[in-house]
Design a protein around this motif. Structure first.
Motif, PDB file in Angstrom:
ATOM      1  N   ILE A 248      11.039  16.285  -7.298  1.00 12.53           N
ATOM      2  CA  ILE A 248      10.352  17.543  -6.995  1.00 12.53           C
ATOM      3  C   ILE A 248       8.841  17.325  -6.989  1.00 12.53           C
ATOM      4  O   ILE A 248       8.127  17.842  -6.123  1.00 12.53           O
ATOM      5  CB  ILE A 248      10.752  18.631  -8.011  1.00 12.53           C
ATOM      6  N   ALA A 249       8.342  16.547  -7.959  1.00 16.70           N
ATOM      7  CA  ALA A 249       6.906  16.263  -8.002  1.00 16.70           C
ATOM      8  C   ALA A 249       6.468  15.480  -6.765  1.00 16.70           C
ATOM      9  O   ALA A 249       5.409  15.759  -6.180  1.00 16.70           O
ATOM     10  CB  ALA A 249       6.570  15.484  -9.269  1.00 16.70           C
TER      11      ALA A 249
ATOM     12  N   ARG B 182       6.519  17.806  -3.741  1.00 16.09           N
ATOM     13  CA  ARG B 182       5.380  18.723  -3.824  1.00 16.09           C
ATOM     14  C   ARG B 182       4.094  18.033  -3.401  1.00 16.09           C
ATOM     15  O   ARG B 182       3.247  18.628  -2.708  1.00 16.09           O
ATOM     16  CB  ARG B 182       5.260  19.241  -5.255  1.00 16.09           C
TER      17      ARG B 182
ATOM     18  N   LEU C 130       4.001  17.756   0.465  1.00 15.00           N
ATOM     19  CA  LEU C 130       3.758  19.041   1.119  1.00 15.00           C
ATOM     20  C   LEU C 130       2.341  19.544   0.864  1.00 15.00           C
ATOM     21  O   LEU C 130       1.702  20.120   1.755  1.00 15.00           O
ATOM     22  CB  LEU C 130       4.782  20.067   0.628  1.00 15.00           C
ATOM     23  N   GLU C 131       1.815  19.335  -0.359  1.00 14.94           N
ATOM     24  CA  GLU C 131       0.451  19.775  -0.647  1.00 14.94           C
ATOM     25  C   GLU C 131      -0.572  18.978   0.160  1.00 14.94           C
ATOM     26  O   GLU C 131      -1.583  19.531   0.605  1.00 14.94           O
ATOM     27  CB  GLU C 131       0.162  19.634  -2.137  1.00 14.94           C
TER      28      GLU C 131
ATOM     29  N   THR D 199      14.115  15.229  -0.351  1.00 12.08           N
ATOM     30  CA  THR D 199      15.067  16.341  -0.327  1.00 12.08           C
ATOM     31  C   THR D 199      16.500  15.830  -0.424  1.00 12.08           C
ATOM     32  O   THR D 199      17.329  16.396  -1.154  1.00 12.08           O
ATOM     33  CB  THR D 199      14.888  17.159   0.968  1.00 12.08           C
TER      34      THR D 199
ATOM     35  N   ALA E  93       1.049  13.811  -7.861  1.00 10.80           N
ATOM     36  CA  ALA E  93       1.398  15.202  -8.161  1.00 10.80           C
ATOM     37  C   ALA E  93       1.095  15.534  -9.610  1.00 10.80           C
ATOM     38  O   ALA E  93       0.637  16.623  -9.937  1.00 10.80           O
ATOM     39  CB  ALA E  93       2.872  15.451  -7.855  1.00 10.80           C
TER      40      ALA E  93
ATOM     41  N   ASP F 254      -2.483  16.753 -10.629  1.00  3.65           N
ATOM     42  CA  ASP F 254      -2.956  18.073 -10.243  1.00  3.65           C
ATOM     43  C   ASP F 254      -3.329  18.860 -11.496  1.00  3.65           C
ATOM     44  O   ASP F 254      -2.494  19.075 -12.365  1.00  3.65           O
ATOM     45  CB  ASP F 254      -1.847  18.807  -9.470  1.00  3.65           C
TER      46      ASP F 254
ATOM     47  N   ALA G 185      -1.092  21.559 -12.840  1.00  5.64           N
ATOM     48  CA  ALA G 185       0.147  21.212 -13.539  1.00  5.64           C
ATOM     49  C   ALA G 185      -0.073  21.017 -15.029  1.00  5.64           C
ATOM     50  O   ALA G 185       0.880  20.901 -15.784  1.00  5.64           O
ATOM     51  CB  ALA G 185       0.746  19.929 -12.948  1.00  5.64           C
TER      52      ALA G 185
END
Length: 371
Positions: free
Chosen positions: A145-146, A149, A152-153, A174, A221, A224, A227
Protein backbone atom coordinates in the motif's frame (compact mmCIF):
# COMPACT_ATOMS: atom_id res chain seq x y z
CA UNK A 1 7.03 -46.52 30.49
CA UNK A 2 5.88 -50.04 31.36
CA UNK A 3 5.21 -50.71 35.04
CA UNK A 4 6.53 -53.83 36.81
CA UNK A 5 3.94 -56.68 36.92
CA UNK A 6 3.33 -56.21 40.66
CA UNK A 7 2.74 -52.46 40.40
CA UNK A 8 0.59 -52.89 37.29
CA UNK A 9 -1.65 -55.38 39.12
CA UNK A 10 -1.93 -53.07 42.12
CA UNK A 11 -2.83 -50.14 39.83
CA UNK A 12 -5.64 -52.19 38.28
CA UNK A 13 -6.95 -53.14 41.73
CA UNK A 14 -6.74 -49.52 42.90
CA UNK A 15 -8.65 -48.33 39.84
CA UNK A 16 -11.29 -51.01 40.39
CA UNK A 17 -11.78 -49.73 43.95
CA UNK A 18 -12.31 -46.16 42.78
CA UNK A 19 -16.14 -46.27 43.11
CA UNK A 20 -15.66 -47.07 46.82
CA UNK A 21 -13.06 -44.35 47.52
CA UNK A 22 -14.79 -41.16 48.77
CA UNK A 23 -11.74 -39.11 47.71
CA UNK A 24 -11.96 -40.34 44.12
CA UNK A 25 -15.70 -40.75 43.59
CA UNK A 26 -18.61 -38.36 44.22
CA UNK A 27 -20.97 -41.31 44.61
CA UNK A 28 -18.72 -42.81 47.27
CA UNK A 29 -18.58 -39.46 49.08
CA UNK A 30 -22.39 -39.22 49.12
CA UNK A 31 -22.60 -42.81 50.31
CA UNK A 32 -20.10 -42.04 53.10
CA UNK A 33 -22.27 -39.05 54.09
CA UNK A 34 -25.37 -41.23 54.44
CA UNK A 35 -23.48 -43.95 56.32
CA UNK A 36 -21.89 -41.39 58.65
CA UNK A 37 -25.25 -39.78 59.43
CA UNK A 38 -26.82 -43.18 60.19
CA UNK A 39 -23.92 -44.19 62.45
CA UNK A 40 -24.07 -40.92 64.40
CA UNK A 41 -27.82 -41.20 64.85
CA UNK A 42 -27.51 -44.83 65.97
CA UNK A 43 -24.82 -43.97 68.50
CA UNK A 44 -26.88 -41.12 69.93
CA UNK A 45 -29.95 -43.37 70.23
CA UNK A 46 -27.79 -45.98 71.94
CA UNK A 47 -26.53 -43.33 74.39
CA UNK A 48 -30.10 -42.20 75.05
CA UNK A 49 -31.22 -45.78 75.73
CA UNK A 50 -28.51 -46.28 78.36
CA UNK A 51 -28.79 -42.92 80.09
CA UNK A 52 -31.32 -40.52 81.45
CA UNK A 53 -31.06 -38.20 78.43
CA UNK A 54 -34.39 -37.47 76.80
CA UNK A 55 -34.96 -38.79 73.29
CA UNK A 56 -35.94 -35.37 71.93
CA UNK A 57 -32.57 -33.90 72.98
CA UNK A 58 -30.81 -36.80 71.30
CA UNK A 59 -32.91 -36.18 68.18
CA UNK A 60 -31.93 -32.50 68.13
CA UNK A 61 -28.23 -33.35 68.49
CA UNK A 62 -28.59 -35.98 65.75
CA UNK A 63 -30.17 -33.49 63.35
CA UNK A 64 -27.51 -30.84 64.07
CA UNK A 65 -24.66 -33.31 63.56
CA UNK A 66 -26.18 -34.57 60.29
CA UNK A 67 -26.63 -31.01 59.00
CA UNK A 68 -23.03 -30.09 59.84
CA UNK A 69 -21.66 -33.15 58.07
CA UNK A 70 -23.96 -32.59 55.09
CA UNK A 71 -22.90 -28.91 54.87
CA UNK A 72 -19.24 -29.84 54.99
CA UNK A 73 -19.55 -32.48 52.25
CA UNK A 74 -21.86 -30.33 50.11
CA UNK A 75 -19.43 -27.40 50.22
CA UNK A 76 -16.62 -29.65 49.05
CA UNK A 77 -18.74 -30.96 46.18
CA UNK A 78 -20.22 -27.62 45.06
CA UNK A 79 -17.02 -25.53 45.30
CA UNK A 80 -15.70 -26.71 41.89
CA UNK A 81 -19.03 -25.87 40.27
CA UNK A 82 -18.99 -22.39 41.78
CA UNK A 83 -15.45 -21.88 40.54
CA UNK A 84 -16.35 -23.08 37.04
CA UNK A 85 -19.31 -20.68 37.00
CA UNK A 86 -17.03 -17.76 37.91
CA UNK A 87 -14.47 -18.70 35.25
CA UNK A 88 -17.22 -19.14 32.65
CA UNK A 89 -18.49 -15.62 33.35
CA UNK A 90 -14.95 -14.28 32.92
CA UNK A 91 -14.64 -16.11 29.59
CA UNK A 92 -17.96 -14.62 28.47
CA UNK A 93 -16.35 -11.19 28.92
CA UNK A 94 -13.30 -12.15 26.85
CA UNK A 95 -10.89 -13.27 29.58
CA UNK A 96 -9.59 -16.69 28.50
CA UNK A 97 -6.64 -16.75 30.89
CA UNK A 98 -8.58 -17.97 33.93
CA UNK A 99 -8.32 -21.62 34.96
CA UNK A 100 -10.11 -23.86 37.47
CA UNK A 101 -7.99 -24.97 40.42
CA UNK A 102 -10.25 -27.97 41.07
CA UNK A 103 -8.25 -29.90 38.46
CA UNK A 104 -6.07 -31.08 41.36
CA UNK A 105 -8.96 -33.12 42.78
CA UNK A 106 -9.01 -36.88 42.21
CA UNK A 107 -12.77 -37.34 41.80
CA UNK A 108 -15.13 -36.77 38.88
CA UNK A 109 -15.06 -33.02 39.52
CA UNK A 110 -11.29 -33.12 39.05
CA UNK A 111 -11.76 -34.85 35.69
CA UNK A 112 -14.38 -32.26 34.74
CA UNK A 113 -12.10 -29.41 35.80
CA UNK A 114 -9.23 -30.85 33.74
CA UNK A 115 -11.45 -31.03 30.65
CA UNK A 116 -12.73 -27.52 31.39
CA UNK A 117 -9.19 -26.12 31.58
CA UNK A 118 -8.30 -27.86 28.34
CA UNK A 119 -11.31 -26.27 26.67
CA UNK A 120 -10.37 -22.84 28.08
CA UNK A 121 -6.82 -23.24 26.72
CA UNK A 122 -8.18 -24.13 23.28
CA UNK A 123 -10.46 -21.08 23.31
CA UNK A 124 -7.56 -18.88 24.36
CA UNK A 125 -5.45 -20.26 21.50
CA UNK A 126 -8.25 -19.61 18.99
CA UNK A 127 -8.70 -16.05 20.27
CA UNK A 128 -4.96 -15.40 20.12
CA UNK A 129 -4.79 -16.85 16.61
CA UNK A 130 -7.62 -14.57 15.48
CA UNK A 131 -5.84 -11.49 16.83
CA UNK A 132 -2.57 -12.59 15.24
CA UNK A 133 -4.30 -13.07 11.90
CA UNK A 134 -5.67 -9.51 11.94
CA UNK A 135 -2.26 -8.14 12.93
CA UNK A 136 -0.53 -10.21 10.23
CA UNK A 137 -2.88 -8.92 7.55
CA UNK A 138 -2.31 -5.32 8.63
CA UNK A 139 1.45 -5.80 8.69
CA UNK A 140 1.69 -7.50 5.32
CA UNK A 141 -0.59 -5.06 3.49
CA UNK A 142 1.32 -2.01 4.72
CA UNK A 143 4.32 -2.34 2.38
CA UNK A 144 2.51 -2.69 -1.00
CA UNK A 145 0.00 0.00 0.00
CA UNK A 146 2.86 2.38 0.83
CA UNK A 147 4.57 1.62 -2.50
CA UNK A 148 1.34 2.08 -4.46
CA UNK A 149 0.67 5.35 -2.67
CA UNK A 150 4.16 6.59 -3.54
CA UNK A 151 3.64 5.86 -7.24
CA UNK A 152 0.25 7.57 -7.37
CA UNK A 153 1.42 10.61 -5.37
CA UNK A 154 4.37 11.06 -7.72
CA UNK A 155 1.98 11.06 -10.66
CA UNK A 156 -0.46 13.48 -9.00
CA UNK A 157 2.33 15.86 -7.89
CA UNK A 158 3.91 15.85 -11.35
CA UNK A 159 7.13 14.23 -10.17
CA UNK A 160 6.71 11.43 -12.70
CA UNK A 161 4.57 10.95 -15.78
CA UNK A 162 1.71 8.51 -15.98
CA UNK A 163 3.64 6.52 -18.57
CA UNK A 164 3.13 2.79 -19.17
CA UNK A 165 6.12 1.86 -16.99
CA UNK A 166 4.78 3.78 -13.99
CA UNK A 167 1.34 2.28 -14.46
CA UNK A 168 2.88 -1.18 -14.70
CA UNK A 169 4.55 -0.62 -11.32
CA UNK A 170 1.22 0.46 -9.83
CA UNK A 171 -0.49 -2.55 -11.40
CA UNK A 172 2.09 -4.93 -9.95
CA UNK A 173 1.49 -3.52 -6.49
CA UNK A 174 -2.27 -3.87 -6.93
CA UNK A 175 -1.86 -7.46 -8.04
CA UNK A 176 0.42 -8.11 -5.08
CA UNK A 177 -2.24 -6.71 -2.74
CA UNK A 178 -4.76 -9.09 -4.22
CA UNK A 179 -2.43 -12.05 -3.78
CA UNK A 180 -1.60 -11.05 -0.21
CA UNK A 181 -5.27 -10.89 0.73
CA UNK A 182 -5.68 -14.47 -0.46
CA UNK A 183 -2.44 -15.80 0.92
CA UNK A 184 -2.64 -14.22 4.35
CA UNK A 185 -5.87 -16.10 4.85
CA UNK A 186 -3.70 -19.21 4.75
CA UNK A 187 -2.48 -18.21 8.21
CA UNK A 188 -5.79 -19.49 9.57
CA UNK A 189 -4.67 -22.97 8.48
CA UNK A 190 -1.09 -22.59 9.66
CA UNK A 191 -1.57 -24.56 12.88
CA UNK A 192 -2.94 -27.50 10.88
CA UNK A 193 0.07 -27.56 8.59
CA UNK A 194 -2.00 -27.45 5.40
CA UNK A 195 -0.72 -24.16 3.90
CA UNK A 196 0.24 -24.94 0.28
CA UNK A 197 3.57 -24.13 -1.32
CA UNK A 198 3.81 -23.27 -5.02
CA UNK A 199 7.53 -23.67 -5.55
CA UNK A 200 9.13 -23.02 -8.92
CA UNK A 201 12.54 -22.34 -10.44
CA UNK A 202 13.43 -18.67 -10.89
CA UNK A 203 16.41 -16.41 -11.53
CA UNK A 204 17.57 -14.80 -8.30
CA UNK A 205 19.00 -11.50 -9.60
CA UNK A 206 15.90 -10.07 -11.33
CA UNK A 207 13.68 -11.44 -8.58
CA UNK A 208 15.58 -9.72 -5.76
CA UNK A 209 16.08 -6.58 -7.84
CA UNK A 210 12.29 -6.26 -8.10
CA UNK A 211 11.89 -6.60 -4.34
CA UNK A 212 14.55 -3.92 -3.71
CA UNK A 213 12.82 -1.59 -6.16
CA UNK A 214 9.55 -2.02 -4.30
CA UNK A 215 11.36 -1.42 -0.99
CA UNK A 216 12.83 1.82 -2.37
CA UNK A 217 9.36 3.06 -3.27
CA UNK A 218 8.10 2.09 0.21
CA UNK A 219 10.95 4.13 1.74
CA UNK A 220 9.89 7.15 -0.26
CA UNK A 221 6.32 6.80 0.94
CA UNK A 222 7.43 6.41 4.57
CA UNK A 223 9.36 9.72 4.34
CA UNK A 224 6.15 11.66 3.75
CA UNK A 225 5.78 13.99 6.77
CA UNK A 226 2.04 13.50 6.62
CA UNK A 227 2.59 9.85 7.53
CA UNK A 228 4.31 10.83 10.76
CA UNK A 229 7.36 8.61 10.07
CA UNK A 230 11.07 9.38 10.05
CA UNK A 231 12.66 9.78 6.62
CA UNK A 232 14.67 6.78 5.47
CA UNK A 233 15.56 8.00 1.98
CA UNK A 234 19.16 8.19 3.17
CA UNK A 235 19.46 4.39 3.50
CA UNK A 236 21.10 2.78 0.48
CA UNK A 237 19.94 -0.64 -0.71
CA UNK A 238 22.50 -2.89 -2.37
CA UNK A 239 22.15 -6.24 -4.11
CA UNK A 240 24.97 -8.78 -4.22
CA UNK A 241 24.23 -11.97 -6.18
CA UNK A 242 26.90 -14.48 -7.16
CA UNK A 243 27.05 -16.01 -9.64
CA UNK A 244 24.95 -13.51 -11.64
CA UNK A 245 22.98 -16.32 -13.30
CA UNK A 246 22.12 -17.92 -9.93
CA UNK A 247 18.80 -19.79 -9.88
CA UNK A 248 16.78 -21.17 -6.99
CA UNK A 249 13.66 -23.25 -6.34
CA UNK A 250 11.12 -21.77 -3.91
CA UNK A 251 7.67 -20.24 -3.58
CA UNK A 252 8.09 -16.73 -4.96
CA UNK A 253 5.34 -15.10 -2.91
CA UNK A 254 6.42 -16.70 0.36
CA UNK A 255 10.05 -15.78 -0.26
CA UNK A 256 8.92 -12.25 -1.09
CA UNK A 257 7.40 -12.08 2.41
CA UNK A 258 10.74 -13.11 3.90
CA UNK A 259 12.96 -10.70 1.97
CA UNK A 260 10.57 -7.73 2.16
CA UNK A 261 10.18 -8.06 5.92
CA UNK A 262 13.93 -8.44 6.48
CA UNK A 263 14.67 -5.38 4.35
CA UNK A 264 11.97 -3.39 6.14
CA UNK A 265 13.50 -4.26 9.52
CA UNK A 266 17.03 -3.53 8.34
CA UNK A 267 16.05 -0.11 6.97
CA UNK A 268 14.36 0.82 10.26
CA UNK A 269 17.54 0.10 12.21
CA UNK A 270 20.07 1.59 9.83
CA UNK A 271 21.96 4.72 10.86
CA UNK A 272 21.86 7.91 8.82
CA UNK A 273 23.22 7.27 5.31
CA UNK A 274 23.55 3.62 6.21
CA UNK A 275 23.71 0.67 3.86
CA UNK A 276 21.51 -2.42 3.65
CA UNK A 277 22.89 -5.30 1.61
CA UNK A 278 20.94 -8.27 0.30
CA UNK A 279 23.40 -11.05 -0.50
CA UNK A 280 22.54 -14.27 -2.34
CA UNK A 281 24.72 -17.32 -2.83
CA UNK A 282 24.24 -20.90 -3.95
CA UNK A 283 23.52 -23.36 -1.14
CA UNK A 284 24.63 -26.94 -0.68
CA UNK A 285 21.73 -28.68 -2.47
CA UNK A 286 20.33 -28.53 -5.98
CA UNK A 287 18.87 -25.04 -6.61
CA UNK A 288 19.24 -24.26 -2.92
CA UNK A 289 19.75 -20.69 -1.80
CA UNK A 290 21.65 -18.85 0.94
CA UNK A 291 20.28 -15.35 1.59
CA UNK A 292 21.65 -12.71 3.92
CA UNK A 293 20.27 -9.27 4.80
CA UNK A 294 22.93 -7.11 6.44
CA UNK A 295 22.55 -3.66 7.97
CA UNK A 296 24.85 -1.26 9.80
CA UNK A 297 22.59 -0.62 12.78
CA UNK A 298 23.18 -1.32 16.48
CA UNK A 299 22.66 -5.06 16.02
CA UNK A 300 20.75 -7.49 18.23
CA UNK A 301 21.91 -8.21 21.79
CA UNK A 302 22.88 -11.84 22.15
CA UNK A 303 20.30 -12.33 24.91
CA UNK A 304 17.53 -11.24 22.51
CA UNK A 305 18.52 -13.34 19.49
CA UNK A 306 16.39 -16.33 20.42
CA UNK A 307 13.30 -14.13 20.89
CA UNK A 308 13.33 -11.81 17.88
CA UNK A 309 11.41 -14.32 15.75
CA UNK A 310 8.55 -14.62 18.25
CA UNK A 311 5.22 -13.05 17.38
CA UNK A 312 4.45 -9.74 19.10
CA UNK A 313 7.98 -9.53 20.47
CA UNK A 314 8.60 -5.80 20.36
CA UNK A 315 11.55 -5.88 22.77
CA UNK A 316 13.84 -2.93 23.20
CA UNK A 317 14.95 -0.42 20.60
CA UNK A 318 17.96 -2.56 19.71
CA UNK A 319 15.94 -5.64 18.89
CA UNK A 320 15.56 -6.09 15.17
CA UNK A 321 12.09 -6.00 13.88
CA UNK A 322 10.83 -3.75 16.62
CA UNK A 323 11.37 -0.38 15.07
CA UNK A 324 13.48 2.41 16.38
CA UNK A 325 12.46 4.83 18.96
CA UNK A 326 8.71 5.00 19.16
CA UNK A 327 8.14 3.15 15.90
CA UNK A 328 7.88 -0.30 17.37
CA UNK A 329 5.65 -1.75 14.67
CA UNK A 330 3.50 -4.75 15.38
CA UNK A 331 6.36 -7.11 16.25
CA UNK A 332 5.40 -9.49 13.44
CA UNK A 333 7.92 -8.95 10.64
CA UNK A 334 10.51 -11.51 11.68
CA UNK A 335 7.81 -13.91 12.91
CA UNK A 336 6.24 -13.93 9.45
CA UNK A 337 9.66 -14.42 7.88
CA UNK A 338 10.37 -17.43 10.10
CA UNK A 339 6.96 -18.91 9.29
CA UNK A 340 7.58 -18.66 5.53
CA UNK A 341 11.09 -20.13 5.85
CA UNK A 342 9.83 -23.02 8.01
CA UNK A 343 7.21 -23.70 5.37
CA UNK A 344 10.05 -24.31 2.88
CA UNK A 345 11.84 -26.58 5.34
CA UNK A 346 14.65 -24.03 5.60
CA UNK A 347 16.41 -22.20 8.43
CA UNK A 348 16.53 -18.57 9.52
CA UNK A 349 18.60 -17.03 12.29
CA UNK A 350 20.81 -14.21 13.45
CA UNK A 351 24.37 -14.76 12.26
CA UNK A 352 27.51 -13.30 13.79
CA UNK A 353 28.53 -9.96 12.31
CA UNK A 354 31.34 -7.53 13.23
CA UNK A 355 28.93 -4.64 12.70
CA UNK A 356 25.18 -4.25 12.62
CA UNK A 357 22.83 -7.18 12.19
CA UNK A 358 23.05 -10.09 9.76
CA UNK A 359 20.02 -12.31 9.24
CA UNK A 360 20.78 -15.52 7.35
CA UNK A 361 18.20 -17.59 5.47
CA UNK A 362 18.88 -21.06 4.06
CA UNK A 363 16.41 -22.66 1.64
CA UNK A 364 16.89 -26.34 0.70
CA UNK A 365 15.84 -26.03 -2.96
CA UNK A 366 14.83 -29.27 -4.71
CA UNK A 367 15.04 -32.60 -2.87
CA UNK A 368 17.15 -35.15 -4.66
CA UNK A 369 14.18 -37.51 -4.54
CA UNK A 370 12.13 -34.95 -6.48
CA UNK A 371 14.91 -33.74 -8.74
Amino acid sequence: MRLPPGRAAWSRVWEALRPFDPYRSVKAALGALVIGSVIITTLLVFVAAHSDTELRIITIFSIIASLLITQFVAHGLSAPLDEMTEVTRAMAHGDYTRRVRAAERRDEFGDLATAFNRMAADLEAVDTHRKELVANVSHELRTPIAALRAVLENVVDGVSEADPETMRIALRQTERLSRLVEQLLDLSRLDNGVVPLHARRFEVWPYLAGILKEASMAKSAASDPRAGSHSRKDVHLNLDVFPPDLTAHADGERLHQVVANLIDNAVKHSPAHGRVTVRARRGDGAQSLELEVIDEGPGIPEAERHRVFERFNRGGPKAAGQGSGGDGGTGLGLAIARWAVDLHGGRIGVAESPRGCRIKVSLPGVDRDQG
